[in-house]
Design an enzyme around this catalytic site. Structure first.
Site, short mmCIF file in Angstrom:
data_model
loop_
_atom_site.label_atom_id
_atom_site.label_comp_id
_atom_site.label_asym_id
_atom_site.label_seq_id
_atom_site.Cartn_x
_atom_site.Cartn_y
_atom_site.Cartn_z
CE LYS A 28 51.48 40.65 41.86
NZ LYS A 28 50.76 41.50 40.88
NE ARG A 33 49.00 33.65 49.85
CZ ARG A 33 48.62 34.14 48.66
NH1 ARG A 33 49.31 35.12 48.10
NH2 ARG A 33 47.56 33.65 48.05
CG ASP A 327 49.50 35.45 37.79
OD1 ASP A 327 48.37 35.79 37.39
OD2 ASP A 327 49.85 35.53 38.98
NE ARG A 358 46.77 38.91 33.01
CZ ARG A 358 47.28 38.87 34.23
NH1 ARG A 358 47.52 37.70 34.81
NH2 ARG A 358 47.54 39.98 34.89
#
Length: 450
Positions: A28, A33, A327, A358
């Site tokens: 992703k 980018r 992540d 999170r």
């Protein structure tokens, strides 16, 4: 409760050994980018392996609004005819980034040094996420912002016609903020420098060089390292091949470690040093992961992995490794729940400003499946229950966070009782094939009765 208009709850139950070679979607970060730099280049950029999920497709739509010609051919290759650095057009519509914090922050950087105004918005989750940490350095270039208190979306950003190069020291490690500043620096005369205290994802630096910009990285001593960009280059269209996303590969990888009898293969997993923290930590925990056929593709190191079910043991992660796996902490927390002993994760402040808080969401989810944990402002401790010791049986609140949803579905595959997540609708923002892919590996997933 889920904030999705039509929530899609899903339950994951104890599964037999997982097997197969799942196809992991494109990365992703690199997909975003590729679209943005292709739009800022002169000539044609081709992109193969682009992640065709909600977040990235929103970025494609936004770059079209800003003047780039972006199409997809029947074979799945994307073609971008860019407008050149400084050539973005003022959009006639609001720029809707859906759920993507990466997309909105990077595009804000690109617009900040162009003489145009644009209004940004997103879904309910993105509208709760603060933009101030990006807007502050962009204001140093001369950009102005009008919007809600706290830098929340929707907001209007007015780029400057007379940008100044800046030197900006990141208060906390953030690849998004670093990238936004470098993108703003593209259209500023002179040299723009970002000083980061710890190394974060370097896809922006790699792609800037790939498109023809001059980027230097030097040691900044106790401050960390300095990334400098010479402004106003002519970027030239390039071919980009997007490797599979290691953050997405983390879910079937950890599932294979936790479900007894599992063995899966993962092809072309990206091993960029700024993204490989999870593999290092899992290996330290006793994960059986073998690597083969390591090679370079489009400037990124990739390799094939074989993953075998493993008995994990607790570990401690230091703050320095956090940016390379920021992540992956939700799925690492799930792995820690099935390990022997107490795992402590440090340096997690960045998790407070993701799709949800999170860190708090992970801690709450662990409690909902019977795991004892403790958390502070930037740390989490998880008391593992061993391979077959996680009770499960709970209903996890996902807070519209795709990584929370996928992480706790993985937990349900190895827990004693099924685990239900309250909504899976937004998994499509990053991993639209996640559910059928996991089912093809042998995962037991079902829609709970209304």
């Amino acid at each position: 409760m889920s904030a999705t208009a039509n929530p899609q709850p899903l339950a994951a139950g104890k599964s037999p050994g997982l097997a197969g070679n799942p196809r992991i979607p494109g990365d992703k970060s690199i997909s975003h980018r590729a679209l943005i730099f292709g739009a800022l280049a002169v000539g044609e950029t081709t992109v193969k392996g682009l992640l065709e999920a909600g977040d990235v497709l929103n970025t494609a739509s936004v770059m079209r609004e800003l003047g780039a010609d972006i199409t997809r051919d029947p074979q799945g290759t994307w073609h971008i005819h860019g407008v050149g650095v400084g050539g973005l057009a003022e959009p006639s519509n609001v720029l809707d980034h859906g759920n993507s914090g990466t997309g909105v922050r990077l595009v804000m950087g690109a617009i900040a040094t162009c003489p145009l105004s644009a209004t940004f918005t997103g879904d309910a989750s993105l509208r709760r996420r603060p933009m101030g940490r990006v807007l502050e350095p962009l204001s140093r270039f001369g950009a102005e912002t009008m919007g809600r208190k706290g830098g929340l979306l929707p907001l209007t950003l007015k780029g400057t016609a007379n940008p100044l190069p800046v030197t900006y020291e990141l208060p906390v490690p953030s690849a998004q903020v670093k990238s936004a500043v470098l993108l703003a620096g593209l259209n500023a005369p002179g040299r723009t420098t970002v000083i980061e205290p710890e190394a974060t994802r370097d896809h922006t630096e790699r792609m800037l060089r790939h498109f023809g910009a001059t980027v230097s990285i030097t040691d900044a001593g106790r401050q960390g390292r300095a990334i400098s960009l010479d402004g106003q280059p002519m970027l030239t269209g390039r071919a980009v091949v997007v490797p599979p996303d290691p953050s997405s590969a983390a879910f079937p990888l950890v599932a294979a470690l936790l479900v007894p009898g599992s063995k899966i293969s993962l092809s072309r997993v990206m091993l960029n040093p700024t993204r490989a923290g999870l593999l290092a930590v899992l290996t330290r925990m006793g994960a059986r992961i073998s690597k083969s056929n390591e090679r370079i593709e489009s400037g990124e190191t990739v390799a094939d992995l074989e993953v075998t079910a493993s008995a994990l043991r607790a570990t401690t992660t230091e703050p320095e490794i956090a940016p390379s796996m920021i992540d992956e902490f939700p799925i690492l927390a799930v792995a820690a729940a099935f390990a022997e002993g107490t795992t402590r994760m440090n340096g997690l402040a960045e998790l407070r400003v993701k799709e949800s808080d999170r860190l708090a969401a992970v801690a709450a989810g662990l409690g909902q499946i019977g795991i004892t944990c403790r958390m502070g402002e930037d740390w989490l401790e998880v008391d593992g229950r061993g391979t077959d010791g996680v009770p499960g049986g709970g209903r996890v609140t996902t807070h519209m966070d795709h990584r929370i949803a996928m992480s706790f579905l993985v937990a349900g595959l190895a827990a004693r009782q099924a685990v239900t997540v309250d909504d899976t609708a937004f998994i499509s923002t990053s991993f639209p094939t996640f559910i059928p892919m996991m089912e093809a590996l042998g995962a037991v997933l079902r829609r709970p009765a209304a």
